[in-house]
Design an enzyme around this catalytic site. Structure first.
Site, PDB file in Angstrom:
ATOM      1  N   ASP A 105       0.849  -1.182   0.000  1.00 24.46           N
ATOM      2  CA  ASP A 105       0.000   0.000   0.000  1.00 24.46           C
ATOM      3  C   ASP A 105       0.891   1.241   0.000  1.00 24.46           C
ATOM      4  O   ASP A 105       1.664   1.444   0.944  1.00 24.46           O
ATOM      5  CB  ASP A 105      -0.847  -0.040   1.288  1.00 24.46           C
ATOM      6  N   ASP A 207      -3.105   4.421  -2.418  1.00 27.82           N
ATOM      7  CA  ASP A 207      -4.112   4.986  -1.532  1.00 27.82           C
ATOM      8  C   ASP A 207      -4.552   6.361  -2.048  1.00 27.82           C
ATOM      9  O   ASP A 207      -3.714   7.166  -2.477  1.00 27.82           O
ATOM     10  CB  ASP A 207      -3.470   5.127  -0.139  1.00 27.82           C
ATOM     11  N   GLU A 272      -6.686   3.056  -5.701  1.00 28.75           N
ATOM     12  CA  GLU A 272      -7.950   3.266  -5.000  1.00 28.75           C
ATOM     13  C   GLU A 272      -8.505   4.575  -5.562  1.00 28.75           C
ATOM     14  O   GLU A 272      -7.992   5.650  -5.258  1.00 28.75           O
ATOM     15  CB  GLU A 272      -7.722   3.417  -3.488  1.00 28.75           C
TER      16      GLU A 272
HETATM   17  C1  GLC Z   1      -7.855   5.134   2.170  1.00 23.55           C
HETATM   18  C2  GLC Z   1      -7.680   3.973   3.114  1.00 23.55           C
HETATM   19  C3  GLC Z   1      -8.252   4.335   4.438  1.00 23.55           C
HETATM   20  C4  GLC Z   1      -7.501   5.533   4.964  1.00 23.55           C
HETATM   21  C5  GLC Z   1      -7.544   6.689   3.978  1.00 23.55           C
HETATM   22  C6  GLC Z   1      -6.563   7.750   4.324  1.00 23.55           C
HETATM   23  O1  GLC Z   1      -9.177   5.393   1.887  1.00 23.55           O
HETATM   24  O2  GLC Z   1      -8.236   2.807   2.555  1.00 23.55           O
HETATM   25  O3  GLC Z   1      -8.229   3.284   5.346  1.00 23.55           O
HETATM   26  O4  GLC Z   1      -8.052   5.956   6.184  1.00 23.55           O
HETATM   27  O5  GLC Z   1      -7.212   6.262   2.681  1.00 23.55           O
HETATM   28  O6  GLC Z   1      -5.259   7.311   4.085  1.00 23.55           O
END
Ligand code: GLC
Length: 536
Positions: A105, A207, A272
Site C-alpha cells: 500500500d 491509496d 484506490e
Molecule cells: C484510504 C484507506 C483508508 C484511509 C484513507 C486515508 O481510503 O483505505 O483506510 O483511512 O485512505 O489514508
C-alpha cells in the site's frame, strides 16, 4: 494460457484473484495483540490453499498510527509493531516460493504529521520543506483559506499557531497533504517506489489515487446540497462537488511516470479511485489510456443494494466505461462486510457468496477482503471499544470502520488463535463455526465454497474473453457469458429462470438452489451458478 496482450494494461494479474490483508487484524505472531508481518508469513500456506494469487498488504511503515498506519512517518521502513525490514524480505521470498505475489500500500496523498518532512516544514515559512505541503494564509478576515472539508470530519485546514498559516489535510490533521505540484515531492516518491521495487514487490495499491494533485488556486468547492448539523463526515463530504480537491487531470501524469518505473519490474499499479457517486466514466480515465494505472478499484459494487435493477445498472455502466481494467471487491477495511450489508444472518452470508460468484467472473481483478471467505459479518462494538478516528473524533454518531476490522478467527484457542495476548480491537463475538480451522474440516462451509469458486474460476475462465450479457435490465437474474462460461445470480424475491444460449451447458458451481433443465436454468432466491459449455 497464452498471454495474448488484450490491451496495454495486460499482465500476470489478468487471471489472478487478490486478497486484502488488513495487517493489524490478520495474524499476530508475538502476542502484542496486533497482527504483523511474521503473522502473515505463517498464513501463506493457508492463502495458497485457498487459491488466491496475490495479496495486498495494508501499510506496515513506521507510523504514529493516528489512522492505523495510513499516516506514514517513514516510507522506506517497517514499524516495529509489524516487524522488521528483514521480515518484509522474508515475506516476499516466502510468498514468491509459493507463487503468490505481494503488492504493498503506497500512501502518497499525505504523510504523517510526524514525518521529518512535515516536522521540518512547520519550523518556519522559509523552511526548505515548506513547499512539500500546502501551507496557506488565512482567508481575508480570518478562518480557513477555503471551504474544503476533511473526509474524517471538520475543515480540511488546521491553523499552525507558530507561523499563523494553515495546512491542508483531506483526512486527519495528523495526515497533512503532500504537494504534488512540487517536483521535489515527485522525485522523493520516485525513490520510494524504486526502494520497494528493488525489494521485489509485485506492485502497489495506491491509496487515495484520486486525490494527489490539487487545484493550486484552491477555490471553494461548490455545494451540491445544504449541510445539516446531524450529518456524518461522509455525508458532509458528499455535500460538496469536489471540483478542485479531487480527480484533477495532473493525477494521471504522476501515474504515467510511475508506470515507466514499474514496467521494467513487471509490477502492478492498482489505484484506490474513490470518487463521488462512483462515476465510472471518471474512474475509467485512470486506466483507459493504457499508460497510467493498470487497474482501478471500482467501489459501487460495495454499496449497491440487493436489487436487480440497481445491480444491473451498476455493472453495465462500469463495464461500458472500463470493459477490462476495473478491480472488484465485496468488502474492505473501510466498508461494511457484505453479509451485514446484504441483510445479516444466513441470508446475508448466502447472498455474499452468490454475489461473489458474479463478481469473480467479471473481467478485471477481483479481491477478497480477509474474512470474506469465512462469511464473516461486521461486529458490533461498545462505545468504549471504538478505535477508528472517524467514530471517536466526531460528535455526530457515525458509521466508523471498526465493524469490518475485527481480527480473523483462526482456530479453537483463546482469542481464536489470532493472538496470545489481548486483541487491539475486540474479536466481536465470533464462534468456533466462524474459524478457518472449523471451516476447513466442515463438509460444507463458506470457506470450502469460496475455495471451490476460485478453483472453478481458474479451471474454466478465459481471462481474455470479453463479456456478453445474457440477461436484460428487467430480469431478476443478472448473468453474463465469457467465452465458454456463464455466471448468473438471482437477485429477485422469487424463484426465477434463465433461458440458456444454444449449446450443451454444464453446471460446475452453485450457491443455493439451482437446477439445470433443457435450455433453461432454474434459480431459487439468493442463488447463483457458473455454467460451462461442454466441449464439442
Ligand atoms: C484510504 C484507506 C483508508 C484511509 C484513507 C486515508 O481510503 O483505505 O483506510 O483511512 O485512505 O489514508
Amino acid at each position: 494460457m497464452d498471454s495474448a496482450v488484450r490491451n496495454n494494461n495486460s499482465g500476470w494479474w489478468d487471471g489472478s484473484v487478490g486478497y486484502e490483508i488488513y495487517i493489524r487484524s490478520f495474524a499476530d505472531s508475538n502476542g502484542d495483540g496486533v497482527g504483523d508481518l511474521p503473522g502473515i508469513i505463517e498464513k501463506l500456506d493457508y492463502l495458497s490453499w485457498l487459491g488466491v494469487d496475490l495479496v495486498w498488504v495494508t501499510p506496515f511503515y513506521p507510523s504514529p498510527m493516528a489512522d492505523f498506519g495510513y499516516d506514514v512517518s517513514d516510507y522506506c521502513g517497517v514499524d516495529p509493531l509489524f516487524g522488521t525490514l528483514e521480515d518484509f524480505d522474508e515475506l516476499i521470498e516466502e510468498a514468491h516460493r509459493r507463487e503468490l505475489r505481494v503488492i504493498i500500500d503506497l500512501v502518497p496523498n499525505h504523510s504523517s504529521s510526524e514525518h521529518p518532512w512535515f516536522l521540518s516544514s512547520r519550523t518556519s515559512i522559509d523552511d526548505e520543506f515548506r513547499g512539500y505541503y500546502h501551507w496557506r494564509d488565512p482567508a481575508p478576515g480570518g478562518g480557513p483559506p477555503n471551504n474544503w472539508v476533511s473526509h474524517f470530519g471538520g475543515s480540511a485546514w488546521t491553523l499552525d499557531k507558530q507561523s499563523g498559516q494553515y495546512y491542508l489535510h483531506l483526512f486527519l490533521p495528523e495526515q497533512p497533504d503532500l504537494n504534488w505540484n512540487n517536483p521535489r515531492v515527485i522525485k522523493e516518491f520516485d525513490e520510494i517506489l524504486k526502494f520497494w521495487l528493488a525489494r521485489d514487490v509485485d506492485g502497489f495499491r495506491i491509496d487515495v489515487a484520486q486525490g494527489l494533485v490539487k487545484n493550486m488556486l484552491m477555490p471553494d468547492n461548490p455545494l451540491r446540497f445544504p449541510i445539516r448539523d446531524d450529518m456524518s463526515p461522509r455525508q458532509v463530504f458528499a455535500a460538496f462537488d469536489h471540483r478542485y480537491d479531487l480527480d484533477q487531470g495532473g493525477n494521471l501524469e504522476i501515474f504515467r511516470r510511475w508506470r515507466t518505473l514499474v514496467e521494467p519490474h513487471n509490477s502492478l499499479l492498482l489505484g484506490e479511485v474513490y470518487l463521488r457517486d462512483n462515476d465510472p466514466n471518471r474512474v475509467s480515465r485512470y486506466v483507459s489510456s493504457g499508460d497510467a494505472l493498470h487497474r482501478a478499484f471500482y467501489f459501487a459494487p460495495m454499496h449497491v443494494p440487493w436489487d436487480p435493477q440497481s445491480m444491473w445498472d451498476t455493472f453495465r455502466d462500469a463495464l461500458n466505461a472500463a470493459p477490462e481494467d476495473l478491480s472488484w471487491a465485496l468488502s474492505s477495511h473501510d466498508d461494511p462486510r457484505a453479509p451485514s450489508r446484504f441483510g445479516g444472518g444466513q441470508e446475508g452470508k448466502q447472498r455474499s457468496l452468490a454475489y461473489s460468484t458474479l463478481l469473480f467472473f467479471l473481467p478485471g481483478l477481483p479481491f477478497i477482503y480477509q474474512g470474506d471467505e469465512l462469511g464473516l459479518p461486521n461486529i458490533e462494538l461498545d462505545q468504549e471499544d471504538l478505535a477508528d478516528p472517524v467514530a471517536t473524533r466526531n460528535a455526530v454518531e457515525t458509521d466508523g470502520r471498526d465493524g469490518a476490522r475485527s481480527p480473523i478467527p483462526w482456530r479453537n484457542d483463546p482469542e481464536f488463535g489470532f493472538t496470545t495476548g489481548t486483541p487491539w480491537i475486540p474479536m466481536g463475538g465470533r464462534s468456533y463455526e466462524d474459524t478457518a480451522e472449523y471451516q476447513q474440516e466442515a463438509e460444507s462451509s463458506w470457506l470450502m465454497s469460496y475455495k471451490q469458486l476460485l478453483e472453478t474460476r481458474k479451471d474454466h475462465l478465459d481471462p481474455t474473453a470479453p463479456l456478453q450479457w445474457v440477461t436484460a435490465r428487467d430480469s431478476d437474474v443478472i448473468g453474463f457469458r465469457r467465452g465458454g462460461t456463464i455466471s448468473a445470480l438471482n437477485v429477485g424475491v422469487d424463484d426465477s429462470d434463465l433461458p440458456l444460449p444454444e449449446g450443451e451447458w454444464e453446471l460446475v458451481f452453485q450457491v443455493g438452489e439451482v437446477a439445470i433443465g433443457t435450455g433453461v436454468l432454474a434459480f431459487g432466491v439468493n442463488s447463483a451458478a457458473v455454467l460451462v459449455l461442454a466441449s464439442q
